[in-house]
Design a protein around this motif. Structure first.
Motif, short mmCIF file in Angstrom:
data_model
loop_
_atom_site.label_atom_id
_atom_site.label_comp_id
_atom_site.label_asym_id
_atom_site.label_seq_id
_atom_site.Cartn_x
_atom_site.Cartn_y
_atom_site.Cartn_z
N THR A 162 12.75 2.84 -9.73
CA THR A 162 13.64 2.85 -8.40
C THR A 162 13.08 2.47 -7.59
OG1 THR A 162 15.05 4.37 -8.39
CG2 THR A 162 14.97 3.70 -6.49
N VAL A 163 11.00 2.71 -6.71
CA VAL A 163 10.60 2.24 -6.76
C VAL A 163 10.04 1.13 -7.02
CG1 VAL A 163 8.66 2.51 -5.06
CG2 VAL A 163 9.43 4.08 -5.42
N ARG A 191 14.87 18.68 -15.15
CA ARG A 191 14.95 18.54 -14.02
C ARG A 191 14.26 17.69 -13.15
NH1 ARG A 191 17.03 22.56 -12.47
NH2 ARG A 191 16.09 22.56 -9.99
N GLN A 192 12.77 17.95 -13.62
CA GLN A 192 12.18 17.23 -12.01
C GLN A 192 11.14 16.58 -13.10
OE1 GLN A 192 11.96 18.56 -9.33
NE2 GLN A 192 10.66 18.92 -8.90
N ALA A 193 10.85 16.49 -14.05
CA ALA A 193 10.76 15.41 -14.81
C ALA A 193 11.46 14.16 -14.97
CB ALA A 193 10.57 15.26 -16.34
N ASP A 194 13.14 14.39 -15.11
CA ASP A 194 13.93 13.11 -14.73
C ASP A 194 13.97 13.04 -13.41
OD1 ASP A 194 16.11 11.37 -15.81
OD2 ASP A 194 17.32 13.13 -14.64
N GLU A 195 14.17 13.09 -12.40
CA GLU A 195 13.98 12.87 -10.87
C GLU A 195 12.74 12.09 -10.62
OE1 GLU A 195 14.64 16.23 -8.77
OE2 GLU A 195 16.53 17.01 -9.17
N ARG A 196 11.29 12.71 -11.17
CA ARG A 196 10.66 12.27 -10.53
C ARG A 196 10.14 10.74 -11.45
NH1 ARG A 196 7.01 17.38 -9.94
NH2 ARG A 196 7.18 18.38 -8.10
N GLY A 197 10.47 10.69 -12.73
CA GLY A 197 10.53 9.60 -13.94
C GLY A 197 11.45 8.47 -12.65
N PHE A 216 0.48 -1.07 0.28
CA PHE A 216 -0.13 0.10 -0.17
C PHE A 216 0.74 1.35 0.10
CE2 PHE A 216 -2.19 3.43 2.63
CZ PHE A 216 -3.03 3.36 1.51
N THR A 217 2.26 1.69 0.90
CA THR A 217 2.75 2.50 1.04
C THR A 217 3.40 2.74 -0.36
OG1 THR A 217 3.20 1.44 3.07
CG2 THR A 217 5.06 3.31 2.28
N VAL A 218 3.77 1.64 -1.27
CA VAL A 218 4.78 1.59 -2.65
C VAL A 218 3.80 2.06 -3.20
CG1 VAL A 218 6.01 0.28 -4.08
CG2 VAL A 218 6.60 0.31 -1.58
N VAL A 219 2.48 1.85 -3.73
CA VAL A 219 1.58 2.02 -4.77
C VAL A 219 1.02 3.61 -4.62
CG1 VAL A 219 -1.03 1.85 -5.09
CG2 VAL A 219 1.01 0.02 -4.96
#
Length: 224
Positions: A188-189, A177-183, A36-39
């Motif tokens: 990773t998750v 940069r935000q798109a790269d970091e969030r992607g 649940f936390t991951v999703v």
């Protein structure tokens, strides 16, 4: 000695027989909680991309493109000798400025981060200065003072535009940069979750496979 009936056996003995079920329930709760936390985290990151990053990239790209086109029209206004052409270019510059304003307003509504707001505010500030000095150059052109207009363009309009262009690119680069970091964070998750689920499945399979062998070796009265 008479054996105790199930009703008269100690509560601790009954609880001990439920230990496997309790342990299974705890494991399922842990796995479910982690899942649940991951999703939930992925949903948050995806929402930021949809509601913040993508609009930022779209509006930021539109702003930069329109600013460049308007600067090209400004050069035409300064260099043309035709009044009709000058008025046409000025009209197109006004139309382009309105489109820039619309894109900036759309971008403003999609701001959620403080750094994003500061970058946006800087663009607004330098753009106001650029438009003011550009207006002065246009006034000189309309008055027939072309030499003064060219001098003002070289000394003030061009540096102001360069500053505005850098601010617009900084706004666009921030969203890239935000798109790269969030992607990357979502990737990773997902990777970690994939390994976690695989390990849990293997552990459940191994425990289920070897449990009957251990049960055979245990004393028969342990289950009573």
């Amino acid at each position: 000695m008479q054996d105790k009936t199930p009703e008269h056996r100690p509560v601790s003995h009954r609880i001990s027989r439920l230990k496997p079920l309790i342990m299974l329930a705890v494991v399922l709760l842990i796995v479910g909680g982690i899942g649940f936390t991951v999703v939930h985290q992925i949903r948050i990151d995806a929402a930021k991309i949809v509601e913040d990053t993508l609009p930022g990239l779209a509006y930021g790209g539109q702003v930069n493109a329109e600013l460049s086109e308007n600067f090209a029209r400004t050069l035409l206004v300064i260099n043309t000798d035709s009044t009709e052409e000058r008025d046409l270019y000025l009209k197109r510059i006004d139309e382009g400025s309105k489109r820039v304003n619309d894109s900036l307003e759309g971008y403003r509504l999609a701001i959620f981060e403080e750094e994003d707001r500061q970058t946006f505010d800087r663009l607004i500030s330098v753009r106001d200065k650029y438009r003011e000095v550009r207006r002065r150059a246009f006034d000189l052109v309309k008055e027939g003072k072309r030499t003064e207009a060219v001098r003002l363009f070289e000394t003030e309009v061009l540096p102001a535009y360069t500053t505005q262009k850098e601010a617009g690119e900084a706004l666009f680069d921030y969203n890239v940069r935000q798109a790269d970091e969030r992607g990357r964070h979502i990737e990773t998750v997902c990777t970690r979750t994939q390994w976690f689920v695989a390990i849990i499945c293997v552990a459940i399979f191994v425990s289920g496979f070897f449990t009957p062998f251990f049960a055979i070796r245990l004393p028969p009265n342990i289950w009573k």
